[in-house]
Design an enzyme around this catalytic site. Structure first.
Site, PDB file in Angstrom:
ATOM      1  N   ASP A  97      40.428  49.449  47.150  1.00  0.00           N
ATOM      2  CA  ASP A  97      41.280  48.662  46.260  1.00  0.00           C
ATOM      3  C   ASP A  97      41.813  49.576  45.158  1.00  0.00           C
ATOM      4  OD1 ASP A  97      41.878  46.790  43.899  1.00  0.00           O
ATOM      5  OD2 ASP A  97      41.479  45.377  45.513  1.00  0.00           O
TER       6      ASP A  97
ATOM      7  N   ASN B 217      39.792  35.288  48.994  1.00  0.00           N
ATOM      8  CA  ASN B 217      40.520  34.325  48.179  1.00  0.00           C
ATOM      9  C   ASN B 217      41.592  33.690  49.060  1.00  0.00           C
ATOM     10  OD1 ASN B 217      39.142  35.095  45.752  1.00  0.00           O
ATOM     11  ND2 ASN B 217      40.456  36.879  45.650  1.00  0.00           N
TER      12      ASN B 217
ATOM     13  N   HIS C  23      42.581  38.856  53.968  1.00  0.00           N
ATOM     14  CA  HIS C  23      41.789  40.050  53.695  1.00  0.00           C
ATOM     15  C   HIS C  23      40.499  39.642  53.013  1.00  0.00           C
ATOM     16  CE1 HIS C  23      44.153  39.300  50.050  1.00  0.00           C
ATOM     17  NE2 HIS C  23      43.231  39.968  49.361  1.00  0.00           N
TER      18      HIS C  23
END
Length: 125
Positions: free
Chosen positions: A39, A97, A110
């Protein structure tokens, strides 16, 4: 900006562009079914995103349209990355999420893989 998981897949989203190699990413794993990369704004010492290579917006979309091979391959990729990063024994957290209430920001399914330190309670407040 939150995502509506019922909308059609948008192949201009940032993850679709990373999958096509149009945007660089610090990749840690890739196979026929999944891609994993660090990330760009990590929330833990280890913060890796794992995404299926298919055009899926949400878990519901993936479960409904993904082939058995895609689903199994994606789940195996998540486990592989956790093992490869040395997170299995100390523990780690997976987070997906989905939709606006879930805080999804990119319209491509994801999971976030977090680890490298104690992560505290599951939800704050």
């Amino acid at each position: 900006m939150a995502v509506d998981p019922t909308l059609p897949y948008d192949d201009t989203n940032i993850f679709a562009r990373i999958l096509r190699g149009e945007i660089p990413a610090k990749r840690v794993y890739e196979d026929d079914f999944a891609l994993a990369f660090h990330d760009i704004a990590p929330r833990a010492p280890v913060h890796i995103l794992v995404l299926p290579k298919g055009s899926y917006v949400s878990w519901d979309d993936f479960a409904a349209r993904g082939s058995e091979a895609e689903i199994a391959g994606f789940v195996r990729a998540v486990g592989h990355v956790a093992r490869e990063q040395g997170l299995v024994t100390p523990g780690y957290r997976l987070l997906a999420n989905i939709g606006s209430d879930g805080g999804q920001e990119v319209a491509h399914l994801h999971v976030h893989l977090f680890g490298g330190r104690p992560l505290g309670p599951m939800l704050a407040g």
